[in-house]
Design a protein around this motif. Sequence first.
Motif, PDB file in Angstrom:
ATOM      1  N   LYS A  51     -22.396  14.766  13.997  1.00  0.00           N
ATOM      2  CA  LYS A  51     -21.009  14.393  14.230  1.00  0.00           C
ATOM      3  C   LYS A  51     -20.514  13.586  13.038  1.00  0.00           C
ATOM      4  N   VAL A  52     -19.316  13.856  12.634  1.00  0.00           N
ATOM      5  CA  VAL A  52     -18.716  13.125  11.529  1.00  0.00           C
ATOM      6  C   VAL A  52     -18.013  11.901  12.110  1.00  0.00           C
ATOM      7  N   ILE A  53     -18.483  10.713  11.718  1.00  0.00           N
ATOM      8  CA  ILE A  53     -17.905   9.467  12.211  1.00  0.00           C
ATOM      9  C   ILE A  53     -16.885   8.982  11.186  1.00  0.00           C
ATOM     10  N   PRO A  54     -15.671   8.687  11.613  1.00  0.00           N
ATOM     11  CA  PRO A  54     -14.660   8.234  10.654  1.00  0.00           C
ATOM     12  C   PRO A  54     -15.009   6.851  10.096  1.00  0.00           C
ATOM     13  N   VAL A  55     -14.787   6.675   8.803  1.00  0.00           N
ATOM     14  CA  VAL A  55     -15.069   5.410   8.126  1.00  0.00           C
ATOM     15  C   VAL A  55     -13.755   4.673   7.899  1.00  0.00           C
ATOM     16  N   GLY A  68     -16.365  -1.313  14.232  1.00  0.00           N
ATOM     17  CA  GLY A  68     -17.415  -0.624  14.975  1.00  0.00           C
ATOM     18  C   GLY A  68     -17.980  -1.428  16.123  1.00  0.00           C
ATOM     19  N   SER A  69     -17.462  -2.624  16.376  1.00  0.00           N
ATOM     20  CA  SER A  69     -17.999  -3.446  17.463  1.00  0.00           C
ATOM     21  C   SER A  69     -17.489  -3.000  18.830  1.00  0.00           C
ATOM     22  N   THR A  74     -11.403   2.450  25.070  1.00  0.00           N
ATOM     23  CA  THR A  74     -10.194   1.639  25.004  1.00  0.00           C
ATOM     24  C   THR A  74     -10.537   0.270  24.444  1.00  0.00           C
ATOM     25  N   GLY A  75      -9.558  -0.412  23.919  1.00  0.00           N
ATOM     26  CA  GLY A  75      -9.771  -1.761  23.404  1.00  0.00           C
ATOM     27  C   GLY A  75      -9.753  -1.803  21.885  1.00  0.00           C
ATOM     28  N   GLN A  76     -10.036  -2.997  21.345  1.00  0.00           N
ATOM     29  CA  GLN A  76     -10.020  -3.195  19.900  1.00  0.00           C
ATOM     30  C   GLN A  76     -11.344  -3.789  19.448  1.00  0.00           C
ATOM     31  N   ASP A  77     -11.567  -3.746  18.136  1.00  0.00           N
ATOM     32  CA  ASP A  77     -12.747  -4.382  17.560  1.00  0.00           C
ATOM     33  C   ASP A  77     -12.619  -5.895  17.658  1.00  0.00           C
ATOM     34  N   VAL A  78     -13.762  -6.593  17.569  1.00  0.00           N
ATOM     35  CA  VAL A  78     -13.780  -8.053  17.666  1.00  0.00           C
ATOM     36  C   VAL A  78     -13.179  -8.645  16.394  1.00  0.00           C
TER      37      VAL A  78
END
Length: 132
Positions: A51-55, A68-69, A74-78
């Motif tokens: 799988k290609v993970i977006p950077v 990436g945390s 749903t939600g946002q990174d820390v």
Amino acid sequence: MSSLTAALAMLRQRVIAPALATSTRCYAVKPAAPAAKKKKLGKLGPIMEKKVIPVETDANKLVGYVCGSNYLKTGQDVKIKPDAEYPDWLWTLNTERIIPLDELDPNSKQYWRRLRKLALRRNNQLSKLKKF
């Protein structure tokens, strides 16, 4: 005897030979070609496609958030907080190198764990060298 062999030859021509020539073999029917693309099979089963993970390339987001945390959909990174909000012991952790056994205190638990680990590694290496 000659009449017996002649009779067998005639029997073979009339009964056995036509039966062998018209007999059909009951092999399994070849499957039809699948419409979808077939996955390749490896030794342990189907090969998983990577799988290609977006950077993340946004510099402001990289500086302000722990990318990436958030593993939920749903939600946002820390968000990264100021250094004053983190405990003091966090800044004293050793992140550069493993402390050699000579520099550790022999009365500490870390010293004895490291010593046991090194002894296990040494014993495993020596057991590999032994011949039966």
